[in-house]
Design a protein around this motif. Structure first.
Motif, PDB file in Angstrom:
ATOM      1  N   UNK A 161       0.834  -1.198   0.000  1.00 36.18           N
ATOM      2  CA  UNK A 161       0.000   0.000   0.000  1.00 36.18           C
ATOM      3  C   UNK A 161       0.869   1.248   0.000  1.00 36.18           C
ATOM      4  N   UNK A 162       0.355   2.304  -0.619  1.00 32.09           N
ATOM      5  CA  UNK A 162       1.041   3.591  -0.614  1.00 32.09           C
ATOM      6  C   UNK A 162       0.381   4.525   0.383  1.00 32.09           C
ATOM      7  N   UNK A 163       1.183   5.375   1.007  1.00 36.87           N
ATOM      8  CA  UNK A 163       0.641   6.480   1.780  1.00 36.87           C
ATOM      9  C   UNK A 163       0.065   7.513   0.824  1.00 36.87           C
ATOM     10  N   UNK A 166       2.314  10.054  -1.092  1.00 37.22           N
ATOM     11  CA  UNK A 166       3.240   9.667  -2.158  1.00 37.22           C
ATOM     12  C   UNK A 166       2.554   9.189  -3.425  1.00 37.22           C
ATOM     13  N   UNK A 167       1.230   9.044  -3.387  1.00 34.12           N
ATOM     14  CA  UNK A 167       0.504   8.449  -4.512  1.00 34.12           C
ATOM     15  C   UNK A 167       0.756   9.191  -5.817  1.00 34.12           C
ATOM     16  N   UNK A 168       0.576  10.497  -5.797  1.00 29.95           N
ATOM     17  CA  UNK A 168       0.542  11.230  -7.061  1.00 29.95           C
ATOM     18  C   UNK A 168       1.923  11.561  -7.603  1.00 29.95           C
ATOM     19  N   UNK A 169       2.966  11.241  -6.846  1.00 26.11           N
ATOM     20  CA  UNK A 169       4.323  11.293  -7.386  1.00 26.11           C
ATOM     21  C   UNK A 169       4.713   9.949  -8.003  1.00 26.11           C
ATOM     22  N   UNK A 170       4.275   8.863  -7.366  1.00 24.46           N
ATOM     23  CA  UNK A 170       4.709   7.531  -7.794  1.00 24.46           C
ATOM     24  C   UNK A 170       3.908   7.002  -8.978  1.00 24.46           C
ATOM     25  N   UNK A 171       2.588   7.185  -8.982  1.00 17.97           N
ATOM     26  CA  UNK A 171       1.777   6.573 -10.040  1.00 17.97           C
ATOM     27  C   UNK A 171       2.137   7.061 -11.443  1.00 17.97           C
ATOM     28  N   UNK A 172       2.309   8.376 -11.679  1.00 17.29           N
ATOM     29  CA  UNK A 172       2.703   8.788 -13.033  1.00 17.29           C
ATOM     30  C   UNK A 172       4.023   8.170 -13.479  1.00 17.29           C
ATOM     31  N   UNK A 173       4.950   8.034 -12.545  1.00 17.66           N
ATOM     32  CA  UNK A 173       6.237   7.420 -12.896  1.00 17.66           C
ATOM     33  C   UNK A 173       6.060   5.959 -13.295  1.00 17.66           C
ATOM     34  N   UNK A 174       5.219   5.229 -12.551  1.00 17.73           N
ATOM     35  CA  UNK A 174       4.977   3.823 -12.872  1.00 17.73           C
ATOM     36  C   UNK A 174       4.368   3.701 -14.261  1.00 17.73           C
ATOM     37  N   UNK A 204     -15.831  11.831  -0.892  1.00 18.58           N
ATOM     38  CA  UNK A 204     -15.981  11.397   0.497  1.00 18.58           C
ATOM     39  C   UNK A 204     -15.552   9.948   0.675  1.00 18.58           C
ATOM     40  N   UNK A 205     -15.194   9.606   1.888  1.00 18.19           N
ATOM     41  CA  UNK A 205     -14.857   8.216   2.186  1.00 18.19           C
ATOM     42  C   UNK A 205     -13.412   7.864   1.904  1.00 18.19           C
ATOM     43  N   UNK A 206     -13.102   6.627   2.201  1.00 17.99           N
ATOM     44  CA  UNK A 206     -11.729   6.133   2.082  1.00 17.99           C
ATOM     45  C   UNK A 206     -11.397   5.744   0.644  1.00 17.99           C
ATOM     46  N   UNK A 207     -10.144   5.951   0.268  1.00 14.59           N
ATOM     47  CA  UNK A 207      -9.621   5.512  -1.026  1.00 14.59           C
ATOM     48  C   UNK A 207      -8.216   4.974  -0.808  1.00 14.59           C
ATOM     49  N   UNK A 208      -7.877   3.932  -1.559  1.00 15.46           N
ATOM     50  CA  UNK A 208      -6.617   3.233  -1.333  1.00 15.46           C
ATOM     51  C   UNK A 208      -5.880   3.020  -2.649  1.00 15.46           C
ATOM     52  N   UNK A 209      -4.555   2.932  -2.521  1.00 18.74           N
ATOM     53  CA  UNK A 209      -3.699   2.659  -3.677  1.00 18.74           C
ATOM     54  C   UNK A 209      -2.651   1.640  -3.272  1.00 18.74           C
ATOM     55  N   UNK A 210      -2.480   0.606  -4.086  1.00 17.56           N
ATOM     56  CA  UNK A 210      -1.428  -0.381  -3.878  1.00 17.56           C
ATOM     57  C   UNK A 210      -0.594  -0.492  -5.143  1.00 17.56           C
ATOM     58  N   UNK A 211       0.685  -0.780  -4.981  1.00 11.69           N
ATOM     59  CA  UNK A 211       1.592  -0.874  -6.121  1.00 11.69           C
ATOM     60  C   UNK A 211       2.268  -2.234  -6.132  1.00 11.69           C
ATOM     61  N   UNK A 218       8.621  -0.306  -9.422  1.00  9.44           N
ATOM     62  CA  UNK A 218       7.241  -0.779  -9.490  1.00  9.44           C
ATOM     63  C   UNK A 218       6.795  -0.942 -10.942  1.00  9.44           C
ATOM     64  N   UNK A 219       5.910  -1.910 -11.166  1.00  8.88           N
ATOM     65  CA  UNK A 219       5.469  -2.201 -12.536  1.00  8.88           C
ATOM     66  C   UNK A 219       3.953  -2.147 -12.712  1.00  8.88           C
ATOM     67  N   UNK A 220       3.217  -1.756 -11.688  1.00 20.22           N
ATOM     68  CA  UNK A 220       1.769  -1.664 -11.812  1.00 20.22           C
ATOM     69  C   UNK A 220       1.156  -1.113 -10.551  1.00 20.22           C
ATOM     70  N   UNK A 221      -0.139  -0.804 -10.622  1.00 20.30           N
ATOM     71  CA  UNK A 221      -0.827  -0.274  -9.445  1.00 20.30           C
ATOM     72  C   UNK A 221      -2.319  -0.536  -9.560  1.00 20.30           C
ATOM     73  N   UNK A 222      -2.992  -0.428  -8.413  1.00 22.01           N
ATOM     74  CA  UNK A 222      -4.449  -0.517  -8.370  1.00 22.01           C
ATOM     75  C   UNK A 222      -4.959   0.556  -7.424  1.00 22.01           C
TER      76      UNK A 222
END
Length: 406
Positions: A161-163, A166-174, A204-211, A218-222
């Motif tokens: 899981x990502x904090x 850091x999500x929006x720095x890491x995902x574009x790079x992946x 609203x509500x929780x949202x999660x990102x895993x890599x 990293x080679x993918x994410x959800x």
């Protein structure tokens, strides 16, 4: 009524006004809030937002983002991601959209971009501007209690899981480092990522990102989120929606799939966008645990430079077909081309197949067949044997798919 001016909007005030014109046209969106107004310059590429003015008032807008689109064979061509097309309800059906979108196409052509694509709010608008459905996506519901994987399915790689920070720095790079060769894949430009971030942070509500993969490699994410959480601990149908599954390799696909399947307290997974040839049902012991609940058109493709588009993709088979193209909006595309696996070149012979430019967009990525278009009356067939030759030439191994909306 006369359209006095169609021009680029470049000031923040005009971009905010354009954003609210689009939202008014779409009906379902509230006006831009303070945070969105402050970020308006990051949500549009400079020089690409157009406005149509009537009697000095802005009544319509459209913009686009530059990037590339992957063709069959892996070649990438210049691509304009067209979005935020809207006309005020007080000025619809008066030729405003026709003038605006024609102006935009000529601008895209002048920039040297080979194709344009959009996501259509209505299915009956854009064909008259030369767009056609080139790819589709499916929504799949998966019942987790029945979704055991077959014994031979691989494990995939490590997932973490990502904090949120850091999500929006890491995902574009992946995405940039692992963009797949599948036909229909497009860039995800900075303005798209900014829009995704704003929507996620405002929701609203929780949202999660895993890599998937080791840190830095990293080679993918959800991206995923739960729905119906008011009754989460007593519900018998706790549902998680998978918003964005980017898994361009088998390892990433299996690792991320196993991760979401193993989430506790989840009865149903809803994959909002999967390719129509996604292998998920074959991986399950009980394939009825996965149910395709709907398909929708994804990429509406407009060929802007027909010779470059057809000349850049790969073909299969050994035949040759001559295709006569008519494009009333971009006259340079009105020509006859001989297409074979070896080359695409101009031809002076009588075309075996005659089409409007929209039909070229439909078949370019391999998402539909020439035979189906002919059955629909979208191909004039002067040589019946040419249909089979064309279908063999344009056949693809993977269904075209983009995986995003914009």
């Amino acid at each position: 009524m006369s359209i006095h001016d169609i021009r680029v909007l470049d000031s923040d005030d005009e971009l905010i006004q354009a954003g609210n014109v689009f939202r008014t046209a779409m009906i379902g969106f509230a006006p831009l809030d303070t945070a969105q107004r402050d970020l308006i310059g990051k949500l549009a590429e400079p020089g690409r937002t157009l406005g149509a003015f009537v009697d000095g008032s802005l009544v319509a807008t459209a913009d686009s983002a530059a990037g590339t689109l992957t063709l069959p064979g892996g070649a990438r061509v210049g691509h304009a991601a067209v979005t935020h097309v809207g006309v005020l309800p007080s000025h619809t059906r008066r030729g405003v959209a026709t003038a605006l979108l024609g102006h935009q196409l000529r601008d895209i052509a002048a920039r040297g971009e080979v194709v344009a694509s959009l996501r259509a709010s209505e299915a009956t608008i854009y064909e008259r501007f030369g767009y056609a459905v080139a790819s589709s996506s499916g929504t799949v519901e998966l019942l987790t209690q029945r979704a055991a994987l077959r014994p031979g399915v691989g494990a995939g790689g490590p997932v973490r899981l990502l904090d949120a920070a850091e999500v929006w720095d890491i995902l574009p790079r992946i995405y940039t480092a692992n963009r797949p060769p599948r036909p229909g894949t497009i860039d995800r430009p900075a303005v798209w990522w900014q829009g995704q971030r704003l929507r996620a942070e405002a929701a609203p509500g929780a949202r999660y990102v895993a890599v998937h993969g080791a840190p830095g490699a990293e080679t993918g994410f959800v991206r995923y989120h739960p729905v119906g959480t008011d009754a989460w601990f007593v519900s018998g149908e706790r549902t998680v929606v998978v918003d964005d599954l980017f898994a361009p390799t088998e390892e990433a696909y299996l690792g991320l799939l196993r991760f979401v399947l193993d989430l506790d307290l989840v009865d149903k997974l809803v994959f909002g966008m999967l390719a129509l040839d996604d292998p998920l049902p074959w991986l399950l012991r009980d394939r009825r645990a996965a149910r395709l609940t709907g398909t929708r058109d994804e990429t509406w493709l407009r060929v802007v430079d027909v010779a470059a588009a057809l000349g850049s993709r790969a073909y299969t088979g050994t035949g040759t077909v001559t295709i006569g193209v008519t494009d009333p909006l971009l006259e340079a595309n009105s020509r006859t081309l001989a297409v074979s696996a070896a080359r695409v070149e101009s031809s002076t012979t009588t075309a075996q197949l005659e089409v409007d430019i929209s039909a070229v967009g439909a078949v370019l990525l391999g998402g539909t067949s020439w035979h189906d278009l002919a059955l629909a009356g979208l191909v004039r067939v002067n040589d019946t044997a040419a249909l089979a030759v064309a279908d063999e030439l344009f056949r693809v191994a993977e269904a075209p798919f983009s995986g995003i909306y914009f």
